[in-house]
Design a protein around this motif. Sequence first.
Motif, PDB file in Angstrom:
ATOM      1  N   TYR A  17       1.297  -0.877   0.355  1.00 31.31           N
ATOM      2  CA  TYR A  17      -0.515  -0.055  -0.110  1.00 31.31           C
ATOM      3  C   TYR A  17       0.761   1.645  -0.263  1.00 31.31           C
ATOM      4  O   TYR A  17       0.586   1.754  -0.807  1.00 31.31           O
ATOM      5  N   LEU A  20       1.281   1.493  -4.031  1.00 28.19           N
ATOM      6  CA  LEU A  20       1.006   1.943  -3.998  1.00 28.19           C
ATOM      7  C   LEU A  20       0.466   3.304  -4.838  1.00 28.19           C
ATOM      8  O   LEU A  20       0.976   4.340  -5.494  1.00 28.19           O
ATOM      9  N   PHE A  21       0.486   4.235  -3.086  1.00 28.99           N
ATOM     10  CA  PHE A  21       0.066   4.919  -2.972  1.00 28.99           C
ATOM     11  C   PHE A  21       1.839   6.540  -2.962  1.00 28.99           C
ATOM     12  O   PHE A  21       1.589   7.329  -4.135  1.00 28.99           O
ATOM     13  N   PHE A  23       3.580   5.653  -5.858  1.00 28.44           N
ATOM     14  CA  PHE A  23       2.848   5.435  -7.786  1.00 28.44           C
ATOM     15  C   PHE A  23       1.916   6.659  -7.576  1.00 28.44           C
ATOM     16  O   PHE A  23       1.610   6.941  -8.605  1.00 28.44           O
ATOM     17  N   TYR A  24       1.070   6.717  -7.239  1.00 29.86           N
ATOM     18  CA  TYR A  24      -0.604   7.662  -7.406  1.00 29.86           C
ATOM     19  C   TYR A  24       0.641   8.757  -6.491  1.00 29.86           C
ATOM     20  O   TYR A  24      -0.117   9.456  -7.758  1.00 29.86           O
ATOM     21  N   VAL A  25       1.077   9.530  -6.288  1.00 31.41           N
ATOM     22  CA  VAL A  25       1.718  11.205  -5.518  1.00 31.41           C
ATOM     23  C   VAL A  25       2.217  11.325  -7.531  1.00 31.41           C
ATOM     24  O   VAL A  25       2.543  11.722  -7.633  1.00 31.41           O
ATOM     25  N   GLN A  26       3.376   9.826  -7.781  1.00 34.53           N
ATOM     26  CA  GLN A  26       4.238   9.845  -8.948  1.00 34.53           C
ATOM     27  C   GLN A  26       3.377  11.068 -10.314  1.00 34.53           C
ATOM     28  O   GLN A  26       3.379  11.387 -10.733  1.00 34.53           O
ATOM     29  N   PHE A  27       2.396   9.504 -10.140  1.00 37.33           N
ATOM     30  CA  PHE A  27       1.967  10.061 -12.235  1.00 37.33           C
ATOM     31  C   PHE A  27       0.725  11.017 -12.263  1.00 37.33           C
ATOM     32  O   PHE A  27      -0.082  11.403 -12.999  1.00 37.33           O
ATOM     33  N   HIS A  28       0.024  11.095 -10.287  1.00 37.92           N
ATOM     34  CA  HIS A  28      -0.696  12.332 -10.274  1.00 37.92           C
ATOM     35  C   HIS A  28      -0.488  14.034  -9.941  1.00 37.92           C
ATOM     36  O   HIS A  28      -0.876  14.742  -9.285  1.00 37.92           O
ATOM     37  N   TYR A  31      -0.814  16.824 -11.367  1.00 36.61           N
ATOM     38  CA  TYR A  31      -2.578  17.742 -11.360  1.00 36.61           C
ATOM     39  C   TYR A  31      -2.455  18.214 -10.129  1.00 36.61           C
ATOM     40  O   TYR A  31      -4.255  18.276  -9.995  1.00 36.61           O
ATOM     41  N   ALA A  39       7.366  11.430  -3.947  1.00 36.33           N
ATOM     42  CA  ALA A  39       6.910   9.719  -4.193  1.00 36.33           C
ATOM     43  C   ALA A  39       8.021   9.139  -4.006  1.00 36.33           C
ATOM     44  O   ALA A  39       7.951   8.733  -3.256  1.00 36.33           O
TER      45      ALA A  39
END
Length: 145
Positions: A17, A20-21, A23-28, A31, A39
Motif C-alpha cells: 500500500y 501504491l501510494f 506511484f499514485y503521488v508520482q503519476f498524479h 494534477y 513520491a
Amino acid sequence: MRTFPIIRVVTKILIPYILLFAFYVQFHGDYGPGGGFQAGVIFASALILYGLVFGLESVKRVAPPVVIEKLMALGVLVYGMTGVLTLSLGGNFLDYAVLEHHFYPHLFPSGQHLGIFLVELGVGITVTSVMTMIFYTFAGRKKIV
C-alpha cells in the motif's frame, strides 16, 4: 525483530500500500499536490521500513546497492536529457512548449504534460535512490568503541 511476528506481518501487509501510494503521488503529481520528490521519499520509506524490520541484508537483496547507484545516475540523466531535448528542439532548457508538435499527438500527451512527467520521473527515481543509499550508509556503519 524476529521476536515480534506481529510487526513483521503488519509490515508485509503495509508495504504494497505504501508503494501504491508512492506511484499514485508520482503519476498524479502534475494534477495536484505531490510529484517526484514526495513520491521518491514515500517509495524509499517502504524500502527503509523493510530494512528496519527484516534487516539491512534483506533489503540489500531486494534493492542491491549497485542497482541503487545506477538509479541515482539514471534519474539525473532523465531530468537532464529532458532539458537537452527541449534545447535541441529550439527552446530553452526545460521549455516544454517545444515538445508540443514534435511527437505524434495520438501516441504522446501534450508537450507540457510530457515534459513535466519526464522531469518528475527523473526526480522521483533520484530521490528514491539517494534516500535508500543514505539509509544503507547509516545502517551499515560499525560501532566505534
